[in-house]
Design an enzyme around this catalytic site. Structure first.
Site, PDB file in Angstrom:
ATOM      1  N   LYS A  81      10.705   3.235   2.697  1.00 35.00           N
ATOM      2  CA  LYS A  81      10.682   4.707   2.366  1.00 35.00           C
ATOM      3  C   LYS A  81      11.234   4.917   0.993  1.00 35.00           C
ATOM      4  O   LYS A  81      12.442   4.638   0.898  1.00 35.00           O
ATOM      5  CB  LYS A  81      11.317   5.419   3.667  1.00 35.00           C
ATOM      6  CG  LYS A  81      10.731   5.170   4.970  1.00 35.00           C
ATOM      7  CD  LYS A  81       9.737   6.152   5.379  1.00 35.00           C
ATOM      8  CE  LYS A  81      10.543   7.312   6.076  1.00 35.00           C
ATOM      9  NZ  LYS A  81       9.691   8.496   6.688  1.00 35.00           N
ATOM     10  N   TYR A 140      -6.589   2.114   6.883  1.00 33.51           N
ATOM     11  CA  TYR A 140      -5.955   0.963   6.202  1.00 33.51           C
ATOM     12  C   TYR A 140      -6.019  -0.304   7.234  1.00 33.51           C
ATOM     13  O   TYR A 140      -5.448  -1.233   6.900  1.00 33.51           O
ATOM     14  CB  TYR A 140      -4.551   1.367   5.899  1.00 33.51           C
ATOM     15  CG  TYR A 140      -3.694   1.860   6.847  1.00 33.51           C
ATOM     16  CD1 TYR A 140      -3.627   1.524   7.992  1.00 33.51           C
ATOM     17  CD2 TYR A 140      -3.536   3.411   6.524  1.00 33.51           C
ATOM     18  CE1 TYR A 140      -2.679   2.187   9.022  1.00 33.51           C
ATOM     19  CE2 TYR A 140      -2.836   4.051   7.432  1.00 33.51           C
ATOM     20  CZ  TYR A 140      -2.459   3.436   8.719  1.00 33.51           C
ATOM     21  OH  TYR A 140      -1.654   4.291   9.719  1.00 33.51           O
ATOM     22  N   CYS A 174      31.411  42.664   5.734  1.00 34.55           N
ATOM     23  CA  CYS A 174      29.814  42.440   5.853  1.00 34.55           C
ATOM     24  C   CYS A 174      29.471  43.170   4.487  1.00 34.55           C
ATOM     25  O   CYS A 174      29.731  44.297   4.172  1.00 34.55           O
ATOM     26  CB  CYS A 174      29.471  43.172   6.999  1.00 34.55           C
ATOM     27  SG  CYS A 174      27.560  42.971   7.106  1.00 34.55           S
ATOM     28  N   ASP A 230       1.697  10.343   3.437  1.00 34.57           N
ATOM     29  CA  ASP A 230       2.269  11.340   4.553  1.00 34.57           C
ATOM     30  C   ASP A 230       1.231  12.125   4.966  1.00 34.57           C
ATOM     31  O   ASP A 230       1.392  13.419   4.714  1.00 34.57           O
ATOM     32  CB  ASP A 230       3.347  11.926   3.457  1.00 34.57           C
ATOM     33  CG  ASP A 230       4.411  12.536   4.484  1.00 34.57           C
ATOM     34  OD1 ASP A 230       4.564  12.359   5.616  1.00 34.57           O
ATOM     35  OD2 ASP A 230       5.454  13.416   3.882  1.00 34.57           O
ATOM     36  N   CYS A 270      29.120  39.470  11.274  1.00 40.09           N
ATOM     37  CA  CYS A 270      29.396  40.954  11.238  1.00 40.09           C
ATOM     38  C   CYS A 270      29.092  41.472  12.560  1.00 40.09           C
ATOM     39  O   CYS A 270      28.172  41.226  13.381  1.00 40.09           O
ATOM     40  CB  CYS A 270      28.215  41.285  10.329  1.00 40.09           C
ATOM     41  SG  CYS A 270      28.017  42.985  10.485  1.00 40.09           S
ATOM     42  N   CYS A 314      27.030  46.289   5.545  1.00 38.40           N
ATOM     43  CA  CYS A 314      27.325  47.380   6.202  1.00 38.40           C
ATOM     44  C   CYS A 314      28.998  47.664   6.129  1.00 38.40           C
ATOM     45  O   CYS A 314      29.563  48.540   6.659  1.00 38.40           O
ATOM     46  CB  CYS A 314      27.093  47.448   7.616  1.00 38.40           C
ATOM     47  SG  CYS A 314      27.669  46.415   8.655  1.00 38.40           S
ATOM     48  N   GLU A 333       0.797  -1.185   0.035  1.00 32.69           N
ATOM     49  CA  GLU A 333      -0.032  -0.018  -0.056  1.00 32.69           C
ATOM     50  C   GLU A 333       0.857   1.315  -0.111  1.00 32.69           C
ATOM     51  O   GLU A 333       1.891   1.208   0.602  1.00 32.69           O
ATOM     52  CB  GLU A 333      -0.884   0.091   1.212  1.00 32.69           C
ATOM     53  CG  GLU A 333      -1.895  -1.111   1.605  1.00 32.69           C
ATOM     54  CD  GLU A 333      -2.424  -1.015   2.991  1.00 32.69           C
ATOM     55  OE1 GLU A 333      -2.126  -0.198   3.549  1.00 32.69           O
ATOM     56  OE2 GLU A 333      -2.808  -1.969   3.457  1.00 32.69           O
ATOM     57  N   CYS A 383      24.104  47.119  12.195  1.00 34.54           N
ATOM     58  CA  CYS A 383      23.973  46.693  10.716  1.00 34.54           C
ATOM     59  C   CYS A 383      22.429  46.695  10.252  1.00 34.54           C
ATOM     60  O   CYS A 383      21.781  45.836  10.883  1.00 34.54           O
ATOM     61  CB  CYS A 383      24.686  45.327  10.384  1.00 34.54           C
ATOM     62  SG  CYS A 383      24.581  44.620   8.777  1.00 34.54           S
ATOM     63  N   LYS A 389       2.380   4.724   1.432  1.00 34.67           N
ATOM     64  CA  LYS A 389       2.392   5.117   2.859  1.00 34.67           C
ATOM     65  C   LYS A 389       2.111   6.619   2.805  1.00 34.67           C
ATOM     66  O   LYS A 389       2.802   7.292   2.241  1.00 34.67           O
ATOM     67  CB  LYS A 389       3.829   4.899   3.204  1.00 34.67           C
ATOM     68  CG  LYS A 389       4.050   5.229   4.611  1.00 34.67           C
ATOM     69  CD  LYS A 389       5.356   4.618   5.042  1.00 34.67           C
ATOM     70  CE  LYS A 389       5.675   4.838   6.633  1.00 34.67           C
ATOM     71  NZ  LYS A 389       5.586   6.531   6.945  1.00 34.67           N
TER      72      LYS A 389
HETATM   73  S1  IVH Z   1       0.115   0.224   8.688  1.00 28.87           S
HETATM   74  C1  IVH Z   1       2.362  -0.278  13.185  1.00 28.87           C
HETATM   75  N1  IVH Z   1      -0.410   1.519   6.365  1.00 28.87           N
HETATM   76  O1  IVH Z   1       2.993   5.201   8.485  1.00 28.87           O
HETATM   77  C2  IVH Z   1       1.658   0.598  12.451  1.00 28.87           C
HETATM   78  N2  IVH Z   1       0.788   2.566   7.860  1.00 28.87           N
HETATM   79  O2  IVH Z   1       5.298   3.538  10.817  1.00 28.87           O
HETATM   80  C3  IVH Z   1       1.222   0.147  11.077  1.00 28.87           C
HETATM   81  N3  IVH Z   1       1.048   5.049   7.377  1.00 28.87           N
HETATM   82  O3  IVH Z   1       2.657   6.494  11.361  1.00 28.87           O
HETATM   83  C4  IVH Z   1       0.453   0.923  10.118  1.00 28.87           C
HETATM   84  N4  IVH Z   1       0.176   4.858   5.387  1.00 28.87           N
HETATM   85  O4  IVH Z   1       0.235   5.992  10.274  1.00 28.87           O
HETATM   86  C5  IVH Z   1       0.195   1.481   7.585  1.00 28.87           C
HETATM   87  N5  IVH Z   1      -1.068   2.283   4.420  1.00 28.87           N
HETATM   88  C6  IVH Z   1      -0.402   2.347   5.688  1.00 28.87           C
HETATM   89  C7  IVH Z   1       0.173   3.763   5.816  1.00 28.87           C
HETATM   90  C8  IVH Z   1       0.641   3.860   7.295  1.00 28.87           C
HETATM   91  C9  IVH Z   1       0.774   5.664   6.145  1.00 28.87           C
HETATM   92  C10 IVH Z   1       1.725   5.688   8.530  1.00 28.87           C
HETATM   93  C11 IVH Z   1       1.306   5.206   9.863  1.00 28.87           C
HETATM   94  C12 IVH Z   1       2.525   5.200  10.754  1.00 28.87           C
HETATM   95  C13 IVH Z   1       3.700   4.926   9.614  1.00 28.87           C
HETATM   96  C14 IVH Z   1       4.269   3.648   9.955  1.00 28.87           C
END
Ligand code: IVH
Length: 768
Positions: A350, A261, A443, A156, A468, A446, A152, A473, A154
């Site tokens: 990541k 999720y 500087c 932000d 400076c 000045c 999935e 200044c 992730k």
């Molecule tokens: S599963 C144990 N699925 O990413 C935590 N996390 O460290 C299980 N996050 O802050 C999380 N998208 O909030 C999962 N599709 C996704 C996610 C997701 C974003 C965030 C989650 C947590 C960090 C995971």
């Protein structure tokens, strides 16, 4: 409970590095979780954390003493806090090599980076393979047996937990510290960020992520800009900030959304056995589930999906910072269990930070509020992580020389925390520029002769800074006023950077105290920038009244904010708070600073901790004590403490030398006199913010060193909750809070049967 801290003072350079790393992690966690204003990229943060973890391993630091044993914390003041039924953990990361370069949506030239990319991928890949092996071991799955996974995006954003009962949303809670979080039900409802009603009856808790779509972020920033208010730095921080708004109704229509999720627990409903089917179940209930979720078999396929999805990032209407790989068999999650911080059923991939090459056209010099000269890269404009970048800080001239950055070079740009553009390094694959950047001698604003300061940091590295030295200044004057008005200092409403600039330009303000002498008529007629259609704008009567009201309100902010606003070297928010809490008034602080500079024993002993025996003996005698010649250092320390000398926490000698000498200069004392004359409070009365049952009206005695809180902070928290502190234990003492090296007070508490708390116990009590 006495315990050896991971950062106890020592001569071992590795321990010193560990202490320095812990301090940096603390600072970055504070910026990220409390202020929602990170200063470094996630990748750089992860690097620090990894280095800290590996040093802890080498030095065999017990878990209980490790700073990273605690989870991050996004608790905000003023919200009710509840305990999570199931802790909200975080995922293990298959880290990516931070020094690879990667351009989203475009194929990098094949001959340019193959080794870097291969190395980076190997790091992530290695971790993923290891994760799969562990999963297979624990589930007794043969290497050739299928391992269905779900991959999935992730998101932000900020983690959220939503509880539903009988088809209605009953509670929304932030992650907080993972164990308990803040209740934001009204905020989620008003923002319409998640379904209020669902078809399923029974009770269940869904977990997911709240986020601000990019378009909503841009629209909101446009509104903020029009109101001359501070803009949001990025969608994630924007979302975090919005959800901490106490006025929930103001979130209506701002566009905060969510993706869900997981189902953390359920009662009275039946759920399918696989995670994939559960995502479908969530969809059927009306929950937004990310359309990018996909199934794969084994980490090989899953990893390919992660890499392939990278190209889709720019097409999404929201930010994602990686991918999450999860075991599909939800029944197996229980069997796989959790490590100390992470569940074993999932792992995060990541994305590496986006790094983009561009031309360094010139290096200009910026003069900061303390006179520090910072080289700034003037770049050929380039699009990086969502915005066009044409300037980037180069930090200092020594770093510039160390990186051998020359005008005409192609440099790689990255955004720290997806916010602040940074020049990472020269792109070695391009022809080099010829013009090295010389260290400045005067500087640029000045013309004063530049002062070069060389200072060693804790790890022994020498830092070179150019200054400076002229407080008059024009650039320094402007930057100091901007800083004084800023959020981290006096937070003066209506006094944005543009207004400060005009006030300075028109000669209406030079020093902070001048601001409090501004008059309505001067402000109202202040000429602002000419707008694009050629119309000359004045500040106007309404803005002028608002600014005057903002200035009036700031008068009661108290000593800590005033100190933080002075732009004194090394005097940041934290030290300002500590000094205000300890000295409670400007007069007492100034008297102490003068005593310290005059080397008076009480003041000097409060600050100087690493004294050798002869020095300690000298001070003890000057205090009128008569220590025996044979006394050990520890005995001498006990003796001076018994004479009422209180060691100051959070300040070392070098910092004290700088801060106290600057605070006593006429430049600063004149400002403080002016502020006092204008009615600005220079006192730090402990204001009871919210009385907490169990604390209010009770007396606490603090003894020893607490693991994370300074003495001043602990006292501040107790007082803010309506409690009192005292220096001696009696039958009237409600609690003794004991840290490392707690001595006679702890013994006395035991003798009298006074309950004893450690820091965690105190914090729990303060939560009410
Ligand atoms: S599963 C144990 N699925 O990413 C935590 N996390 O460290 C299980 N996050 O802050 C999380 N998208 O909030 C999962 N599709 C996704 C996610 C997701 C974003 C965030 C989650 C947590 C960090 C995971």
């Amino acid at each position: 409970m006495a315990k050896a801290k991971a950062n106890a003072p020592t001569d071992d350079p590795r321990r010193q590095e560990l202490a320095a790393l812990e301090a940096q992690l603390r600072q970055h966690d504070h910026l990220y979780y409390r202020r929602a204003q990170p200063e470094i990229s996630d990748a750089a943060y992860d690097e620090l954390r990894d280095r800290y973890a590996s040093l802890c391993g080498v030095l065999a630091v017990p878990d209980a003493d490790r700073y990273d044993a605690t989870l991050g914390d996004d608790h905000a003041v003023g919200f009710a806090s509840v305990r999570h039924r199931v802790p909200m953990l975080s995922l293990e990361k298959a880290n990516t090599e931070p020094d690879g370069y990667h351009r989203e949506g475009a194929d990098a030239p094949a001959d340019e980076i193959p080794t870097e990319r291969a190395q980076r991928d190997q790091t992530a890949w290695g971790k993923l393979e290891k994760w799969e092996r562990r999963v297979r071991d624990l589930l007794a799955l043969a290497a050739a047996a299928p391992l269905p996974l779900v991959v999935e995006p992730k998101i932000d954003g900020i983690s959220v937990s939503l509880t539903y009962r009988d088809g209605r949303l009953v509670q929304a809670v932030t992650r907080g510290d993972g164990v308990s979080g803040d209740v934001i039900t009204a905020q989620v409802e008003a923002a319409e960020a998640a379904p209020i009603a669902v078809t399923a009856r029974g009770a269940f808790e869904v977990r997911g992520e709240l986020y601000l779509p990019r378009a909503a972020f841009v629209a909101l920033n446009q509104r903020l800009l029009a109101d001359d208010a501070r803009q949001l730095v990025n969608p994630r921080n924007g979302c975090a900030g919005l959800m901490k708004r106490k006025d929930a109704q103001s979130l209506r229509g701002l566009g905060v959304r969510s993706f869900l999720y997981a189902i953390a627990w359920h009662e009275g409903i039946a759920l399918p056995a696989s995670h994939w089917q559960r995502l479908d179940w969530l969809r059927a209930q009306g929950f937004p589930v990310h359309p990018g979720a996909a199934r794969s078999n084994g980490v090989g396929e899953a990893y390919a999906r992660c890499l392939a999805f990278t190209a889709q990032r720019p097409t999404l209407d929201h930010d994602i910072d990686g991918m999450v790989i999860k075991v599909d068999d939800a029944d197996a999650w229980q069997r796989l269990g959790v490590t100390e911080h992470h569940p074993r059923w999932g792992i995060a991939y990541k994305f590496p930070p986006e790094r983009v090459p561009t031309l360094l056209k010139a290096v200009t010099i910026q003069v900061g509020k303390t006179g520090k000269l910072t080289p700034v890269a003037e770049l050929e404009p380039v699009f990086v992580a969502g915005t066009t970048v044409s300037r980037a800080s180069l930090h200092n001239f020594a770093e510039l020389a160390a990186k051998d950055v020359r005008v005409g070079d192609t440099v790689l740009i990255e955004k720290a925390g997806e916010i602040i553009p940074q020049v990472v390094r020269v792109d070695a694959s391009r022809p080099r520029g010829a013009v090295a950047v010389p260290w400045p001698e005067a500087c640029p604003t000045c013309g004063s002769a530049v002062v070069v300061e060389r200072r060693d940091d804790v790890s022994g590295k020498q830092n070179v800074t150019h200054y400076c030295p002229n407080p008059g200044c024009p650039d320094q004057v402007r930057e100091r006023l901007r800083h004084f008005a800023s959020r981290g200092a006096m937070d003066i409403q209506g006094l944005g950077a543009a207004v400060v600039d005009k006030l300075v330009e028109r000669g209406l303000a030079k020093r902070p105290d001048d601001l409090f002498r501004l008059r309505q008529e001067d402000l109202a007629s202040l000429e602002m920038e000419t707008s694009s259609n050629g119309v000359q704008r004045t500040f106007g009567a309404k803005n002028a009244s608002n600014l005057l009201a903002g200035l009036e309100a700031s008068k009661a902010k108290g000593l800590a904010r005033v100190l933080a606003g002075l732009a004194v070297h090394d005097l940041g928010e934290k030290l300002s708070e500590d000094l205000a809490a300890r000295f409670t008034s400007w007069e007492t602080l100034l008297a102490f600073a003068r005593a310290y500079l005059a080397d008076e024993p009480r003041a000097a002993l409060g600050v100087r901790k690493g004294l050798k025996k002869p020095e300690l003996l000298g001070y003890a005698r000057r205090l009128g004590l008569e220590p025996p010649e044979k006394a050990t250092i520890d005995e001498l320390k006990t003796l001076v403490r018994a004479a009422g000398v209180q060691p100051m926490e959070g300040i070392d000698e070098t910092t004290a030398d700088t801060v106290f000498s600057e605070l006593t200069t006429p430049v600063i004392t004149t400002v403080l006199d002016g502020l006092a004359a204008a009615g600005v409070s220079l006192a730090a009365e402990a204001v009871v913010q919210a009385a907490v049952a169990g604390v209010a009206g009770r007396t606490f005695v603090l003894t020893g060193t607490l693991p994370t809180l300074s003495r001043e902070q602990a006292e501040g928290l107790i007082k803010a909750a309506g409690g009192a502190t005292s220096g001696s234990v009696s039958k009237k003492t409600a609690y003794v809070v004991a840290g490392e090296e707690a001595g006679s007070k702890l013994a006395k508490a035991r003798e009298l049967g006074v309950p004893i708390l450690d820091e965690a116990g105190l914090l729990a009590l303060l939560k009410g």
